[in-house]
Design a protein around this motif. Structure first.
Motif, PDB file in Angstrom:
ATOM      1  N   LEU A  46       0.827  -1.203   0.000  1.00  0.00           N
ATOM      2  CA  LEU A  46       0.000   0.000   0.000  1.00  0.00           C
ATOM      3  C   LEU A  46       0.865   1.257   0.000  1.00  0.00           C
ATOM      4  N   GLU A  47       1.964   1.237   0.733  1.00  0.00           N
ATOM      5  CA  GLU A  47       2.879   2.376   0.746  1.00  0.00           C
ATOM      6  C   GLU A  47       3.490   2.605  -0.634  1.00  0.00           C
ATOM      7  N   GLN A  48       3.821   1.525  -1.302  1.00  0.00           N
ATOM      8  CA  GLN A  48       4.389   1.628  -2.646  1.00  0.00           C
ATOM      9  C   GLN A  48       3.377   2.237  -3.618  1.00  0.00           C
ATOM     10  N   ILE A  49       2.125   1.814  -3.502  1.00  0.00           N
ATOM     11  CA  ILE A  49       1.071   2.363  -4.359  1.00  0.00           C
ATOM     12  C   ILE A  49       0.884   3.847  -4.091  1.00  0.00           C
ATOM     13  N   ALA A  50       0.869   4.222  -2.811  1.00  0.00           N
ATOM     14  CA  ALA A  50       0.697   5.629  -2.442  1.00  0.00           C
ATOM     15  C   ALA A  50       1.847   6.477  -2.990  1.00  0.00           C
ATOM     16  N   THR A  51       3.053   5.945  -2.932  1.00  0.00           N
ATOM     17  CA  THR A  51       4.223   6.671  -3.437  1.00  0.00           C
ATOM     18  C   THR A  51       4.114   6.894  -4.939  1.00  0.00           C
ATOM     19  N   GLN A  52       3.687   5.864  -5.680  1.00  0.00           N
ATOM     20  CA  GLN A  52       3.578   5.996  -7.127  1.00  0.00           C
ATOM     21  C   GLN A  52       2.475   6.977  -7.522  1.00  0.00           C
ATOM     22  N   ILE A  53       1.370   6.953  -6.795  1.00  0.00           N
ATOM     23  CA  ILE A  53       0.294   7.902  -7.100  1.00  0.00           C
ATOM     24  C   ILE A  53       0.756   9.327  -6.823  1.00  0.00           C
ATOM     25  N   ALA A  54       1.561   9.507  -5.772  1.00  0.00           N
ATOM     26  CA  ALA A  54       2.050  10.842  -5.417  1.00  0.00           C
ATOM     27  C   ALA A  54       2.957  11.425  -6.487  1.00  0.00           C
ATOM     28  N   THR A  55       3.552  10.577  -7.324  1.00  0.00           N
ATOM     29  CA  THR A  55       4.461  11.072  -8.367  1.00  0.00           C
ATOM     30  C   THR A  55       3.724  11.483  -9.635  1.00  0.00           C
ATOM     31  N   ILE A  56       2.440  11.191  -9.721  1.00  0.00           N
ATOM     32  CA  ILE A  56       1.664  11.559 -10.916  1.00  0.00           C
ATOM     33  C   ILE A  56       1.453  13.066 -10.939  1.00  0.00           C
ATOM     34  N   GLN A  57       1.821  13.691 -12.033  1.00  0.00           N
ATOM     35  CA  GLN A  57       1.812  15.148 -12.120  1.00  0.00           C
ATOM     36  C   GLN A  57       0.442  15.728 -12.460  1.00  0.00           C
ATOM     37  N   GLU A  58      -0.324  15.013 -13.264  1.00  0.00           N
ATOM     38  CA  GLU A  58      -1.602  15.549 -13.707  1.00  0.00           C
ATOM     39  C   GLU A  58      -2.608  15.473 -12.552  1.00  0.00           C
ATOM     40  N   PRO A  59      -3.108  16.610 -12.055  1.00  0.00           N
ATOM     41  CA  PRO A  59      -3.948  16.638 -10.844  1.00  0.00           C
ATOM     42  C   PRO A  59      -5.215  15.794 -10.933  1.00  0.00           C
ATOM     43  N   THR A  60      -5.929  15.882 -12.060  1.00  0.00           N
ATOM     44  CA  THR A  60      -7.188  15.142 -12.178  1.00  0.00           C
ATOM     45  C   THR A  60      -6.946  13.637 -12.178  1.00  0.00           C
ATOM     46  N   LEU A 103      -7.246   8.453  -9.356  1.00  0.00           N
ATOM     47  CA  LEU A 103      -6.582   7.239  -8.889  1.00  0.00           C
ATOM     48  C   LEU A 103      -6.658   7.120  -7.374  1.00  0.00           C
ATOM     49  N   LEU A 104      -6.523   8.234  -6.681  1.00  0.00           N
ATOM     50  CA  LEU A 104      -6.641   8.223  -5.223  1.00  0.00           C
ATOM     51  C   LEU A 104      -8.025   7.754  -4.795  1.00  0.00           C
ATOM     52  N   ALA A 105      -9.047   8.280  -5.466  1.00  0.00           N
ATOM     53  CA  ALA A 105     -10.423   7.903  -5.112  1.00  0.00           C
ATOM     54  C   ALA A 105     -10.659   6.416  -5.331  1.00  0.00           C
ATOM     55  N   CYS A 106     -10.270   5.923  -6.503  1.00  0.00           N
ATOM     56  CA  CYS A 106     -10.459   4.498  -6.811  1.00  0.00           C
ATOM     57  C   CYS A 106      -9.645   3.610  -5.876  1.00  0.00           C
ATOM     58  N   THR A 107      -8.416   4.030  -5.588  1.00  0.00           N
ATOM     59  CA  THR A 107      -7.545   3.232  -4.734  1.00  0.00           C
ATOM     60  C   THR A 107      -8.098   3.129  -3.323  1.00  0.00           C
ATOM     61  N   GLN A 108      -8.609   4.216  -2.800  1.00  0.00           N
ATOM     62  CA  GLN A 108      -9.140   4.184  -1.437  1.00  0.00           C
ATOM     63  C   GLN A 108     -10.386   3.296  -1.352  1.00  0.00           C
ATOM     64  N   VAL A 109     -11.219   3.337  -2.391  1.00  0.00           N
ATOM     65  CA  VAL A 109     -12.424   2.499  -2.379  1.00  0.00           C
ATOM     66  C   VAL A 109     -12.051   1.022  -2.340  1.00  0.00           C
TER      67      VAL A 109
END
Length: 219
Positions: free
Chosen positions: A80-94, A99-105
């Motif tokens: 989960l930490e690895q996934i969070a780190t990769q999502i944090a590197t995505i530059q495009e805000p939308t 991805l954050l919304a889908c991942t949390q669900v």
């Protein structure tokens, strides 16, 4: 699966590749069934059990990161930490917010709520159109209510709102605008009836088909 296949083939005459994805690990024998057989019929489809999948592929494609939360691992927290780190590197805000919304669900099916909140920024997720749609449909509120109050009714209400929103959108795409009185009839349906309508609408071609279906459901 056979029923879906036949409906799609009859309606669209298209090539069909059926896949069933099981999210949560279970001991049920149903997750190992990949075909239906009868006296003169044999229908096969592909089955994917996420908890058996190598996370490497899912982690390599941004759009698959939410599914990676449920993949095979000896250290779920590290995954989960690895996934969070990769999502944090995505530059495009939308894209990042979606991805954050889908991942949390999906992560909620496996991880504790406090850990999810710790690793993912809620303020970023709120910018997601997916998150907003979930809120509007009542799914998120229903599940949160069920978790907070320990009541199944909140979850059921959320599921009904989700089904209502989905079926309404499908009907509009299928037969066009829906009259206000017909919308009221649809809103009065139970969750089980909405699910039945979701299957029946595949055979609708005009508004009268919907009206007739609703009239047949009246006491």
């Amino acid at each position: 699966m056979l029923d879906y296949y036949v409906r799609l083939k009859r309606q669209y005459s298209c090539s069909i590749n059926q896949v069933v994805i099981f999210l949560q690990q279970t001991a049920s024998e149903q997750v190992f069934v990949s075909e239906y057989t009868d006296a003169n019929t044999r229908h096969s489809y592909r089955v994917i059990r996420l908890w058996e999948q190598d996370p490497a592929l899912l982690l390599s494609v941004p759009g698959l990161l939410p599914l990676a939360t449920l993949s095979q691992t000896n250290s779920p927290r590290n995954l989960l930490e690895q996934i969070a780190t990769q999502i944090a590197t995505i530059q495009e805000p939308t894209q990042q917010a979606d991805l954050l919304a889908c991942t949390q669900v999906l992560a909620g099916l496996r991880f504790e709520k406090d850990l999810i909140r710790q690793l993912f920024r809620k303020e970023t997720m709120r910018g997601s159109v997916i998150y907003q749609e979930i809120r509007e449909d009542g799914l998120l509120e229903g599940r949160q209510l069920g978790l907070q109050l320990g009541l199944e009714e909140g979850v059921k209400e959320g599921r009904k709102n989700e089904a209502l929103s989905l079926v309404t959108r499908q009907l509009i795409r299928r037969i066009g605008p829906i009259a206000p009185e017909t919308r009221e009839q649809i809103q009065a349906l139970s969750l089980e009836e909405l699910e039945d309508l979701g299957e029946a609408l595949l055979d609708f071609s005009e508004g009268s088909d919907l009206v007739n279906w609703l009239n047949d459901r009246q006491p």
